[in-house]
Write an enzyme that holds these catalytic residues in place. Sequence first.
Site, PDB file in Angstrom:
ATOM      1  N   HIS A  85       2.366 118.549  51.302  1.00  0.00           N
ATOM      2  CA  HIS A  85       0.858 120.596  51.581  1.00  0.00           C
ATOM      3  C   HIS A  85       2.462 121.489  50.268  1.00  0.00           C
ATOM      4  CE1 HIS A  85       0.321 119.131  55.447  1.00  0.00           C
ATOM      5  NE2 HIS A  85      -0.439 118.961  55.326  1.00  0.00           N
ATOM      6  N   ASP A  89       8.061 118.613  58.071  1.00  0.00           N
ATOM      7  CA  ASP A  89       7.196 119.696  58.866  1.00  0.00           C
ATOM      8  C   ASP A  89       6.927 117.906  59.775  1.00  0.00           C
ATOM      9  OD1 ASP A  89       7.239 121.816  57.754  1.00  0.00           O
ATOM     10  OD2 ASP A  89       5.032 121.153  57.309  1.00  0.00           O
TER      11      ASP A  89
HETATM   12 FE    FE Z   1       4.879 123.052  56.461  1.00  0.00          FE
HETATM   13 ZN    ZN Z   2       3.038 120.109  55.600  1.00  0.00          ZN
END
Ligand code: FE
Ligand code: ZN
Length: 255
Positions: A58, A133
């Site tokens: 990401h 995450d």
């Molecule tokens: Fe993130």
């Molecule tokens: Zn992420």
Amino acid sequence: MSLVVDVFAARSDNFGYLAHDTASGRTAAIDAPEGPAIRAALERQGWRLTDIFITHHHQDHVEALAELKAEFGACVVGPRGESDKIAGLDELVAGGDRVMLGETAFKVYDAPGHTLGHIVYHDEKGGHLFTGDALFSLGVGRMFEGTPGPMWAGLQRLRELPDETLVYCGHEYTAANARFALSIDEDNPALRRRAEEVARLREKGEFTIPFVLGEDKRANPFLRADDADFARLYGLEGAEPAAVFAAMRRAKDAF
Ligand code: FE
Ligand code: ZN
């Protein structure tokens, strides 16, 4: 000789981390959320960036990768399963691999679900776990790419790590996670204790990170998806824990 971790805020609600191996002087940025924040932390500590460990592809975790690599000549380690999505990786790793930062060894674990190739880094000796995450305090990442079975399996592997492990995750989401967790598990004393602690910390403008894995094992509903109470809550008695986990993740998405 050990690992020292510097924690700082980056972007709107990301955490940046520098991991410094005192024996060798090598310093790794865990993810690359934001160049200026990482440079400021390096200057504050007087450390020189030698490595970057990426957890997933990401943008808010890789945006400063190229500029930091160019500036410091840092060696970039990242997930083999996402090498097509991340430019500039020098070393590709996956679950079971070992990454060295000077004399500190990190074991890599697969933690798919938020993204398919998401990995986490565990300094076994020092008891530090960098989860990106995949695992947050009182929560887990949104399931963008994966499916419940492998995501739950990955979290179960992390749940087996020692209770005293300190966890460093990618975002300051703890207060919002506490609100959801209390909505489905309000009588859990470990959760109530942590929620109160989080409220105190946030009031003072302090980070809720790192958090202690053993406490999260008792307080985070997503690490307790195999508890019969949650199966009952979602009308899934007798179902696989992964199905309960999926129901819980869906409920959080809509919360
Ligand atoms: Fe993130
Ligand atoms: Zn992420």
